[in-house]
Design a protein around this motif. Structure first.
Motif: not given
Length: 668
Positions: A391-400
């Motif tokens: 969930e926290e990773f999905n909030k990042l503006d990084t390469d999915p």
């Protein structure tokens, strides 16, 4: 009657010494002295012979102790090398003792090779095994043979008794194993019904070998052992809780009926130590499998998610009729099929990440520190569970697309010996210390040191090193199926130290000039693809030149307009078309979905974009346009509408929102 005259007197005696007449003490004393002397001489001779025997035995023991074999000693005696071992009184004793020593030699050789004796080989027996190690007894004299057999037969009698006991135990064990195999053939569905008759069939009477009576093929003890062994085997080989159903039936089914017709009872009703131990193991196994089933389902779910991500970013290989292999990206339909698999699993965060990856995101934040920080948080127990991590990773503006790698790191962090590896392993901890000294040392060479810059630089390097360590561990295990050795870890840290030392030859003067450290994986990929990238770049540039020269429309005068000319016109429109004024609250939060934004602001933005790009911006034109040109148009729109703030992360969100608006307008 023959007579003779005794020398000490003139008296005559008969052959039987009849009519003895004493001649006096002197002569009788002489006779007695001679007799005593003869006895003592005989006794002395016996003692002398015994001493020679003792010396001979001692000599033989000495020769054996020095590594001589029985045959070598015999040969040396014949050659006369040991005169103390010859003589009519010594020979028999010497040979007897030598025979015993030879027997000891044979016994030790048999013991040393006993592992070659297989009691399960019914074509062999103990005497056949001995034969290979036995000497040629036909060449031994009687004394040697007597010594050998006396010593060897003691060993043989004990060994033969042990062999008989071992064979009996093996035969019984073999019967139990055979019975267990037969019992395993009964289907689970009919096991409860068939078990009593099966056990009864094992206990059929068979005649004894000596013809004195009969016995049972399986004794009561062996029959029960078959059931117990079957349960133990089931427990040992069970993979799921359902596999234990068979053990439950064997444990709790009536084993048969007595002659009077009464039930014998179940195995569970026999409260012997063996049965109680089996019941305990069965309970432990069931609890373990309950946990394992849950863990296995969770593990398989995680593996399926990783597999789907791998498929999403992999090319599809196709072979034509001529055997030529080509690669292509997944079609939209194929990607949606993968999404359906994630949705069917109920993994909400994985689906959200998948959707994010499907968007044509040209403005992801490629700052490596974002992932450095995230990985540090993973290995610092910063997430309650894997769902929170996703969930926290999905909030990042990084390469999915990095979600798969983060799943690997999270799984790795849950292993006890990996959680603090960057601290507990000497190669990593000492290597990290050396790197941090290089960074701090670069600031010591400055006349004026900004403590804030130094702290941020050291923090950045520390996080990067930690990420690199766990990336290296993960990559190495995937490639080799094992962990790296400490020597390999040390070599990796030296390589990492060399890279960072080049970045910190001079300390950064400001936070903006702090070096962005690239990962080892990225550097390796750059090295491998450097020449290919140059070639691809040249090919793309040439292809783009052709696309830019392509006629995409004509103006009112019938003049042809090329793609390159169209882009130039669009960029020049920014100087002639006035941008609308937008609400500041909306500009600060452009991703807002409030009603006022949809009804007032969004239409203004759409109208402005259309006035800039015109009606010519179709999907076909968009596909032909270079990425650089398109990005320049989007950034110029954001700038003219005063949406950008100077914050890289926030600006990228703006670009993403504008990209979505562009896609809607061109019908993507």
């Amino acid at each position: 009657m023959a007579k003779y005259q005794r020398q000490a007197t003139n008296k005559y005696y008969g052959a039987a010494n009849a009519g003895y007449v004493s001649t006096g003490s002197a002569t009788d004393g002489l006779a007695k002295s001679l007799q005593n002397a003869g006895y003592k001489v005989g006794k002395a001779e016996t003692l002398r012979i015994d001493r020679k025997k003792d010396k001979a035995i001692a000599k033989i023991d000495e020769l054996y102790a020095n590594g001589n074999t029985f045959e070598q000693i015999q040969s040396q005696i014949i050659e006369g090398k040991h005169p103390e071992l010859t003589g009519k009184y010594v020979d028999a004793t010497t040979n007897y003792h030598a025979g015993r020593v030879k027997a000891h030699e044979v016994i030790e050789n048999i013991k040393a090779n006993k592992d070659k004796y297989d009691i399960t080989d019914e074509s062999k027996n103990l005497d056949m095994f001995y034969k290979e190690y036995m000497p040629d007894t036909s060449s031994m004299d009687s004394a040697t043979l007597l010594g050998f057999t006396t010593q060897f037969n003691k060993f043989k009698s004990t060994d033969a008794l042990n062999d008989a006991e071992n064979r009996a135990a093996y035969n019984s064990e073999k019967k139990v194993m055979e019975g267990t195999q037969l019992l395993s053939d009964i289907p689970l569905d009919t096991l409860k019904k068939d078990l009593p008759d099966f056990l009864k069939g094992l206990q059929v009477p068979v005649p004894m070998r000596d013809g004195t009576g009969s016995t049972l093929l399986y004794t009561n003890a062996e029959t029960l052992a078959v059931v117990r062994r079957s349960i133990v085997d089931i427990i040992a080989n069970a993979k799921t809780e359902a596999d234990l159903d068979r053990a439950d039936i064997l444990m709790n089914t009536n084993l048969g009926y007595s002659k009077s017709g009464s039930a014998i009872g179940t195995l569970a009703s026999r409260k012997s130590k063996e049965v109680l131990a089996i019941q305990d193991e069965l309970t432990k196994k069931r609890r373990q499998l309950e946990i394992n089933d849950r863990d296995e389902a969770d593990y398989q779910r995680k593996q399926e998610v990783k597999k789907i991500y791998a498929e999403l970013y992999s090319s599809v290989k196709e072979t034509d009729a001529d055997g030529n292999v080509t690669e292509r990206d997944l079609t939209h339909t194929e990607k949606m099929a993968l999404r359906d698999r994630l949705e069917a699993m109920g993994d909400v965060q994985a689906v959200a990440n998948f959707d994010k990856a499907m968007i044509a995101d040209l403005y992801i934040n490629d700052d490596p520190q974002i992932l450095d920080d995230f990985i540090v948080k993973i290995y610092s127990d910063g997430f309650g569970d894997i769902e929170e991590m996703k969930e926290e990773f999905n909030k990042l503006d990084t390469d999915p697309r990095k979600m798969g790698a983060m799943l690997d790191h999270y799984e790795n962090s849950q292993k006890d010996d990996n959680a603090k590896l960057h601290i507990n392993n000497l190669a990593y901890s000492s290597g990290s210390t050396a790197i941090m000294k290089i960074v701090s040392g670069s600031f010591k060479n400055q006349k004026r040191v900004d403590a804030r810059v130094q702290a941020q630089a050291e923090s950045s390097v520390k996080r990067h090193v930690m990420r690199e360590i766990y990336d290296f561990e993960s990559d190495y295990f995937k490639q080799n199926g094992k962990k790296p050795t400490n020597k390999e870890r040390e070599a990796f840290m030296v390589e990492l130290e060399n890279y960072i030392s080049k970045q910190y030859v001079n300390a950064p003067a400001s936070t903006k000039s702090i070096a962005q450290l690239e990962t080892r994986d990225d550097l390796t990929e750059q090295e491998i693809t450097k020449d290919f990238d140059e070639t691809d770049r040249f090919i793309e540039e040439e292809a783009q030149k052709e696309r830019d020269a392509t006629v995409i429309s004509t103006n009112a005068d019938g003049e042809e307009i090329t793609l390159g000319g169209y882009v130039d016109t669009v960029l020049s429109n920014f100087d002639t078309v006035d941008p609308p004024k937008l609400r500041k609250t909306v500009i600060a939060g452009i991703i807002s979905e409030d009603e006022k934004y949809r009804q007032q602001t969004l239409p203004k933005i759409q109208k402005y974009i259309t006035s800039i790009v015109g009606e010519t911006m179709t999907k076909e034109v968009f596909d032909m346009m270079s990425t650089a040109d398109y990005q320049e148009i989007v950034k110029q729109v954001a700038s003219n509408l005063k949406m950008t703030t100077g914050n890289k992360t926030e600006d990228q969100k703006i670009y993403q929102q504008l990209d979505n608006i562009f896609q809607t307008l061109i019908g993507e």
